[in-house]
Scaffold this motif. Structure first.
Motif, PDB file in Angstrom:
ATOM      1  N   MET A 142     -10.455   9.666  -1.117  1.00  0.00           N
ATOM      2  CA  MET A 142      -9.689   9.018  -0.046  1.00  0.00           C
ATOM      3  C   MET A 142      -8.319   8.604  -0.561  1.00  0.00           C
ATOM      4  N   ILE A 143      -7.274   8.911   0.176  1.00  0.00           N
ATOM      5  CA  ILE A 143      -5.907   8.595  -0.250  1.00  0.00           C
ATOM      6  C   ILE A 143      -5.572   7.165   0.124  1.00  0.00           C
ATOM      7  N   GLU A 144      -5.180   6.378  -0.866  1.00  0.00           N
ATOM      8  CA  GLU A 144      -4.809   4.996  -0.604  1.00  0.00           C
ATOM      9  C   GLU A 144      -3.403   4.927  -0.033  1.00  0.00           C
ATOM     10  N   ARG A 145      -3.214   3.921   0.807  1.00  0.00           N
ATOM     11  CA  ARG A 145      -1.889   3.727   1.384  1.00  0.00           C
ATOM     12  C   ARG A 145      -0.954   3.133   0.335  1.00  0.00           C
ATOM     13  N   ARG A 146       0.300   3.455   0.459  1.00  0.00           N
ATOM     14  CA  ARG A 146       1.308   2.863  -0.424  1.00  0.00           C
ATOM     15  C   ARG A 146       1.465   1.381  -0.084  1.00  0.00           C
ATOM     16  N   SER A 147       1.760   0.549  -1.071  1.00  0.00           N
ATOM     17  CA  SER A 147       1.920  -0.882  -0.818  1.00  0.00           C
ATOM     18  C   SER A 147       3.111  -1.130   0.105  1.00  0.00           C
ATOM     19  N   ILE A 148       3.038  -2.230   0.825  1.00  0.00           N
ATOM     20  CA  ILE A 148       4.140  -2.586   1.726  1.00  0.00           C
ATOM     21  C   ILE A 148       5.419  -2.801   0.933  1.00  0.00           C
ATOM     22  N   ARG A 149       5.297  -3.431  -0.225  1.00  0.00           N
ATOM     23  CA  ARG A 149       6.491  -3.672  -1.043  1.00  0.00           C
ATOM     24  C   ARG A 149       7.136  -2.357  -1.475  1.00  0.00           C
ATOM     25  N   ARG A 150       6.330  -1.410  -1.930  1.00  0.00           N
ATOM     26  CA  ARG A 150       6.878  -0.121  -2.350  1.00  0.00           C
ATOM     27  C   ARG A 150       7.468   0.630  -1.167  1.00  0.00           C
ATOM     28  N   THR A 151       6.825   0.513  -0.007  1.00  0.00           N
ATOM     29  CA  THR A 151       7.364   1.133   1.206  1.00  0.00           C
ATOM     30  C   THR A 151       8.740   0.568   1.526  1.00  0.00           C
ATOM     31  N   GLN A 152       8.890  -0.740   1.410  1.00  0.00           N
ATOM     32  CA  GLN A 152      10.179  -1.373   1.666  1.00  0.00           C
ATOM     33  C   GLN A 152      11.233  -0.912   0.669  1.00  0.00           C
ATOM     34  N   GLU A 153      10.846  -0.779  -0.593  1.00  0.00           N
ATOM     35  CA  GLU A 153      11.799  -0.341  -1.619  1.00  0.00           C
ATOM     36  C   GLU A 153      12.308   1.074  -1.338  1.00  0.00           C
ATOM     37  N   LEU A 154      11.401   1.956  -0.954  1.00  0.00           N
ATOM     38  CA  LEU A 154      11.803   3.332  -0.658  1.00  0.00           C
ATOM     39  C   LEU A 154      12.613   3.405   0.636  1.00  0.00           C
ATOM     40  N   ALA A 155      12.218   2.621   1.639  1.00  0.00           N
ATOM     41  CA  ALA A 155      12.952   2.631   2.912  1.00  0.00           C
ATOM     42  C   ALA A 155      14.367   2.107   2.736  1.00  0.00           C
ATOM     43  N   ARG A 156      14.555   1.190   1.807  1.00  0.00           N
ATOM     44  CA  ARG A 156      15.895   0.653   1.554  1.00  0.00           C
ATOM     45  C   ARG A 156      16.863   1.757   1.133  1.00  0.00           C
TER      46      ARG A 156
END
Length: 282
Positions: free
Chosen positions: A1-15
């Motif tokens: 099962m593929i784990e979701r990326r952390s919200i913090r990491r998502t924010q860093e990449l979206a920035r």
């Protein structure tokens, strides 16, 4: 099962892409662009957040190749379905929207081809053939950038040959007539500087447009071939928007670049150690 990326990491990449998107929204609001322009770009950014949160790098060489084939098929679809404008077929009809196929799929294709030391240059060659038929000079430059990174990563001349061919194709295509520019889509910086007389805003937008390159290339310790590929593909599209009436990626109206680049960020491998491990597994 593929784990979701952390919200913090998502924010860093979206920035990475957030600042030019915000700059484009401000331009829309300050200069009375059609109201739906801003809402379409906001919706694309939200879809991009979901892509970053859920998408993962290809788990195997087989899956990377399957994604390459799918991306090339999607890139070629406008040649079959249209629409066509002044002999140009590079848009995917999606209900009330039309998406630019090159902006949408080439960032991810660049990463998937990079995974494949044996056939990556072949996939990029096929993509070059497609964009030559559309025709799309900006996409050809993006393929040149992708092939250059592939050649650098794998130390093979085939990628360099594709890159040189793509630059030659782009040079020819840039000399051909293009569809007329659309306000708030193409030529944003000249529009602000010359037509609207707000050079400060034009300069500010250029700074914001360069922000993704800063975030992708700023740290030598964390710099990977994946980051180089995304940065150079984005740089090719951005440079093309100054050379011809081509959509300004992220800041101009249009969901294609936002979704395409954010999906590529979701596919990006984050470290050289991860890349080395996955390459051994492949």
């Amino acid at each position: 099962m593929i784990e979701r990326r952390s919200i913090r990491r998502t924010q860093e990449l979206a920035r990475t892409v957030a600042f030019p998107i915000l700059g484009g929204l401000l331009i829309f609001w300050w200069h009375d662009a059609p109201a739906h322009y801003a809402w379409i770009n906001i919706a694309a950014f939200l879809l991009g957040l979901l892509a970053i949160y859920f998408i993962r790098p290809a788990g195997s060489l087989k899956s990377a190749r399957l994604l390459c084939v799918s991306a090339i098929a999607l890139l070629a679809l406008p040649l079959v379905t249209g629409p066509q404008l002044d002999g140009v077929s590079r848009w995917l009809p999606m209900g009330p929207l039309t998406l630019n196929a090159g902006l949408l799929v080439l960032p991810v294709l660049a990463l998937m081809a990079l995974r494949d030391e044996k056939l990556g240059w072949v996939f990029l060659s096929l993509a070059l053939l497609v964009v030559s038929l559309q025709p799309d000079a900006a996409a050809a430059l993006a393929i040149a950038a992708s092939s250059g990174v592939w050649a650098w990563a794998h130390r093979k001349w085939a990628g360099l040959g594709v890159s040189v061919a793509a630059i030659a194709v782009a040079g020819v295509l840039l000399q051909q007539p293009s569809p007329p520019p659309v306000p708030f889509v193409e030529y944003l910086v000249p529009m602000l500087w010359h037509e609207m007389g707000v050079p400060t805003q034009a300069i500010g937008l250029v700074v914001l447009l360069l922000a993704p390159l800063f975030y992708l290339l700023r740290s030598e310790a964390a710099l990977t071939s994946d980051r180089r590929a995304i940065a150079l593909v984005y740089g090719a599209f951005l440079g093309s928007s100054f050379l011809s009436p081509y959509p300004v990626p992220l800041a101009g109206y249009g969901a294609s670049a936002i979704i395409g680049l954010m999906a590529a960020l979701g596919c990006m491998r984050n470290s050289s150690a991860q890349i080395a491990t996955e390459d051994r597994m492949a």
